[in-house]
Design a protein around this motif. Structure first.
Motif, short mmCIF file in Angstrom:
data_model
loop_
_atom_site.label_atom_id
_atom_site.label_comp_id
_atom_site.label_asym_id
_atom_site.label_seq_id
_atom_site.Cartn_x
_atom_site.Cartn_y
_atom_site.Cartn_z
N ALA A 1 -5.95 3.80 -0.84
CA ALA A 1 -7.24 3.74 -1.53
C ALA A 1 -7.85 5.13 -1.70
N GLY A 2 -7.12 6.15 -1.25
CA GLY A 2 -7.63 7.52 -1.38
C GLY A 2 -8.59 7.90 -0.27
N LEU A 3 -8.64 7.08 0.80
CA LEU A 3 -9.50 7.38 1.93
C LEU A 3 -8.61 7.91 3.05
N GLY A 4 -9.03 8.94 3.74
CA GLY A 4 -8.18 9.52 4.78
C GLY A 4 -8.03 8.59 5.97
N PRO B 1 0.80 -1.23 0.00
CA PRO B 1 0.00 0.00 0.00
C PRO B 1 0.83 1.28 0.00
N TRP B 2 2.14 1.17 0.20
CA TRP B 2 2.91 2.41 0.39
C TRP B 2 3.38 3.00 -0.94
N ILE C 1 11.18 -15.98 10.16
CA ILE C 1 11.33 -14.52 9.95
C ILE C 1 10.10 -13.77 10.45
N ALA C 2 10.33 -12.76 11.29
CA ALA C 2 9.22 -11.94 11.80
C ALA C 2 8.74 -11.01 10.68
N ILE C 3 7.46 -11.07 10.42
CA ILE C 3 6.88 -10.23 9.36
C ILE C 3 6.19 -9.03 9.99
N GLU C 4 6.63 -7.84 9.58
CA GLU C 4 6.06 -6.61 10.14
C GLU C 4 4.61 -6.42 9.69
N GLN C 5 3.77 -6.10 10.64
CA GLN C 5 2.39 -5.72 10.35
C GLN C 5 2.29 -4.22 10.59
N ARG C 6 1.72 -3.48 9.66
CA ARG C 6 1.61 -2.04 9.87
C ARG C 6 0.14 -1.64 9.95
N ASP C 7 -0.05 -0.40 10.38
CA ASP C 7 -1.40 0.12 10.59
C ASP C 7 -2.21 0.07 9.29
N ALA C 8 -3.47 -0.33 9.44
CA ALA C 8 -4.35 -0.43 8.27
C ALA C 8 -4.56 0.92 7.60
N VAL C 9 -4.24 2.01 8.30
CA VAL C 9 -4.44 3.33 7.70
C VAL C 9 -3.64 3.45 6.40
N GLU C 10 -2.52 2.71 6.28
CA GLU C 10 -1.73 2.78 5.04
C GLU C 10 -2.55 2.26 3.86
#
Ligand code: MRU
Length: 341
Positions: free
Chosen positions: A298-301, A193-194, A284-293
């Motif tokens: 998606a163009g949603l704030g 998403p980034w 391997i540890a897989i990073e989870q990031r905030d769903a806000v990304e």
């Protein structure tokens, strides 16, 4: 003590250190704006890594090395305090092993010196930075030689100067391949998403005058079906002893699609990305990031009411799907054995 890093640098420099402060090109603002942050506290370095101001496994490691110098200047003779800073710095992001690797290198230097010496640590940080520049050069040559002249290449995420100390890992190979006439066309996956592909790789390729086309992730299979791509080339955030590769989410998808379409898969990373202590990708540890990304992409704030998301930002590609792993020591083929760095 000469604190000028006067090595002839390759590629665009997104990260510089003057002995006192770490200056970072704020990658969150690219390609719209080129603005720099000046960081003089180790907490700021950790935050910059966690918030993706600086990103890409090798660049994160180099930033952490400079962070260790900054912490030493802040701490004076307080070795315990510095060790505490190092523990926190190493936890800024979990997947790229270069971060822990760089912190351990700085710790080992302090252990040898028996005290905190910021000038000595600066020399170690510069050595880490220089070694990455040299590794990038070596990979560009070794990787591009594997590519048949006139090939189409698809790359994922960003692996160029913004993500490393020099010309890049996978993108360094791609650009060297273009220079040598081995790569005829470059496709950059947008990388949700980034959007490292459509924002950062695109910015770097355009700066370097390389013709390219961005594709949305969902177009990868259709692109491969046209026969226009012969290689998928990506970087890595951690490579297990057996050759399993953790890299930006979506890399595994590309590897599966590539195998189906007879497209070859190359992974490029300096040996600081190897993790001999981890037997396979399962460890391997897989990073989870905030769903806000995801909502932002998606163009949603913000998260719309009633919506939910799963946002792992890396995945593991099994070694069996990778035709070639390139480090500064050359191009390796299966079966892989990275049980030593
Ligand atoms: O989350 P990021 O942007 O730090 O992830 C970066 C990647 O996954 C790169 O592809 C990887 O670090 C390769 S290194 C040049």
């Amino acid at each position: 003590m000469d604190t000028n890093f006067d090595e002839k640098r390759d590629g665009f420099q997104a990260l510089r250190f003057d002995g006192e402060a770490l200056e970072l090109l704020d990658q969150r603002r690219l390609p719209a704006e080129e603005s720099w942050l000046r960081i003089t506290e180790v907490e700021g370095v950790s935050a910059a890594i966690a918030d993706l101001v600086v990103r890409g496994a090798p660049a994160i490691g180099i930033a952490a090395a400079y962070g260790a110098v900054i912490a030493a200047r802040q701490r004076g003779n307080d070795l315990d305090g510095w060790q505490h800073d190092m523990q926190r710095l190493a936890l800024a992001r979990p997947t790229a092993v270069n971060l822990v690797w760089a912190v351990e290198r700085m710790r080992a230097r302090v252990a040898r010196a028996g005290r905190l010496d910021p000038d000595d640590l600066t020399r170690e940080a510069f050595a880490i930075h220089r070694a990455d520049i040299e590794a990038n050069r070596a990979m560009a040559v070794a990787g591009s030689e594997r590519i048949e002249p006139g090939s189409g290449v698809l790359t994922h995420c960003n692996t160029g100067s913004l993500a490393t100390g020099g010309i890049g890992t996978a993108l360094g190979i791609v650009m060297e391949g273009v220079r040598r006439g081995r790569v005829a066309h470059v496709y950059a996956d947008e990388t949700r998403p980034w959007l490292q592909g459509s924002r950062l790789t695109a910015w770097e390729l355009a700066r370097n005058g390389v013709d390219f086309q961005v594709i949305v992730e969902g177009a990868a299979a259709a692109l491969m079906a046209t026969g226009k791509v012969q290689w998928v080339i990506t970087g890595a955030d951690r490579i297990a002893a057996n050759g399993d590769v953790a890299n930006k989410i979506g890399t595994y998808n590309l590897a599966v699609l590539a195998r189906h379409h007879g497209v070859k898969m190359m992974v490029a990373a300096p040996s600081s990305t190897l993790d001999p202590a981890t037997a396979s990708g399962q460890g391997i540890a897989i990073e989870q990031r905030d769903a806000v990304e995801i909502w932002r992409a998606a163009g949603l704030g913000a998260q719309p009411a009633g919506f939910a998301a799963w946002n792992p930002v890396f995945d593991v590609t099994p070694a069996a799907l990778i035709d070639c792993i390139v480090t500064e020591r050359g191009a390796f083929q299966p079966p892989y054995d990275f049980s030593r760095r």
